[in-house]
Design a protein around this motif. Structure first.
Motif, PDB file in Angstrom:
ATOM      1  N   UNK A  75       4.272  -2.635   1.561  1.00 28.97           N
ATOM      2  CA  UNK A  75       3.002  -3.028  -0.274  1.00 28.97           C
ATOM      3  C   UNK A  75       4.726  -2.936  -0.909  1.00 28.97           C
ATOM      4  N   UNK A  76       4.433  -3.874  -1.719  1.00 30.10           N
ATOM      5  CA  UNK A  76       4.934  -4.565  -2.832  1.00 30.10           C
ATOM      6  C   UNK A  76       5.072  -4.205  -4.286  1.00 30.10           C
ATOM      7  N   UNK A  77       3.790  -4.113  -4.391  1.00 30.01           N
ATOM      8  CA  UNK A  77       3.341  -4.200  -5.790  1.00 30.01           C
ATOM      9  C   UNK A  77       3.231  -2.802  -6.519  1.00 30.01           C
ATOM     10  N   UNK A  78       3.828  -2.166  -7.583  1.00 35.75           N
ATOM     11  CA  UNK A  78       4.171  -0.607  -7.918  1.00 35.75           C
ATOM     12  C   UNK A  78       2.737   0.208  -8.603  1.00 35.75           C
ATOM     13  N   UNK A  79       1.675  -0.459  -8.993  1.00 35.89           N
ATOM     14  CA  UNK A  79       0.823   0.166  -9.604  1.00 35.89           C
ATOM     15  C   UNK A  79       0.198   0.407  -8.008  1.00 35.89           C
TER      16      UNK A  79
ATOM     17  N   UNK B 113      -3.231   0.580  -3.432  1.00 39.99           N
ATOM     18  CA  UNK B 113      -4.457   0.996  -3.476  1.00 39.99           C
ATOM     19  C   UNK B 113      -5.392  -0.442  -2.458  1.00 39.99           C
ATOM     20  N   UNK B 114      -5.832  -1.304  -3.326  1.00 39.33           N
ATOM     21  CA  UNK B 114      -6.432  -1.883  -2.449  1.00 39.33           C
ATOM     22  C   UNK B 114      -6.366  -3.266  -1.942  1.00 39.33           C
ATOM     23  N   UNK B 115      -4.394  -3.747  -2.292  1.00 35.69           N
ATOM     24  CA  UNK B 115      -4.855  -4.271  -1.086  1.00 35.69           C
ATOM     25  C   UNK B 115      -4.290  -3.637   0.325  1.00 35.69           C
ATOM     26  N   UNK B 116      -4.014  -1.969   0.575  1.00 34.28           N
ATOM     27  CA  UNK B 116      -3.856  -1.548   1.639  1.00 34.28           C
ATOM     28  C   UNK B 116      -5.480  -1.635   2.430  1.00 34.28           C
TER      29      UNK B 116
END
Length: 102
Positions: free
Chosen positions: A64-68, A73-76
């Motif tokens: 997951x490339x998102x840093x926040x 967590x939402x993406x996962x």
């Protein structure tokens, strides 16, 4: 809207539940293999408006490339809810889960 953007939207919508694509893979499928950053732009600006499955796009390592932390967590959670599993390093097994639209 630019043809590349229209193509990216169509490709993103084609990713089935439980599968992922990489940013570069989406860019390639849209006709611009070096435009992974533009895919990020499309996801960032148009996901809500076009109800795109943004969570089904990961980086070339299956991460997951998102840093926040909250966004990660939402993406996962969304991917796990579709049956996608992560290894102990937080990566998706691309051999198992990567969608090949061809």
């Amino acid at each position: 809207m630019q043809p590349f953007t229209i193509s990216v939207i169509g490709i993103l919508r084609s990713i089935p539940e439980g599968k992922v694509m990489t940013y570069g893979q989406v860019a390639s499928a849209a006709g611009s293999p070096r435009a992974a950053r533009q895919v990020v732009r499309v996801l960032h600006t148009l996901s809500g408006k076009y109800d795109l499955p943004w969570h089904r796009v990961v980086n070339k390592s299956g991460e997951i490339a998102l840093q926040d932390d909250i966004s990660r967590s939402v993406q996962q959670s969304l991917l796990e809810g579709e049956g996608v599993h992560f290894d102990t390093a937080g990566c998706v097994d691309l051999e198992r889960y990567q969608w090949d639209e061809t």
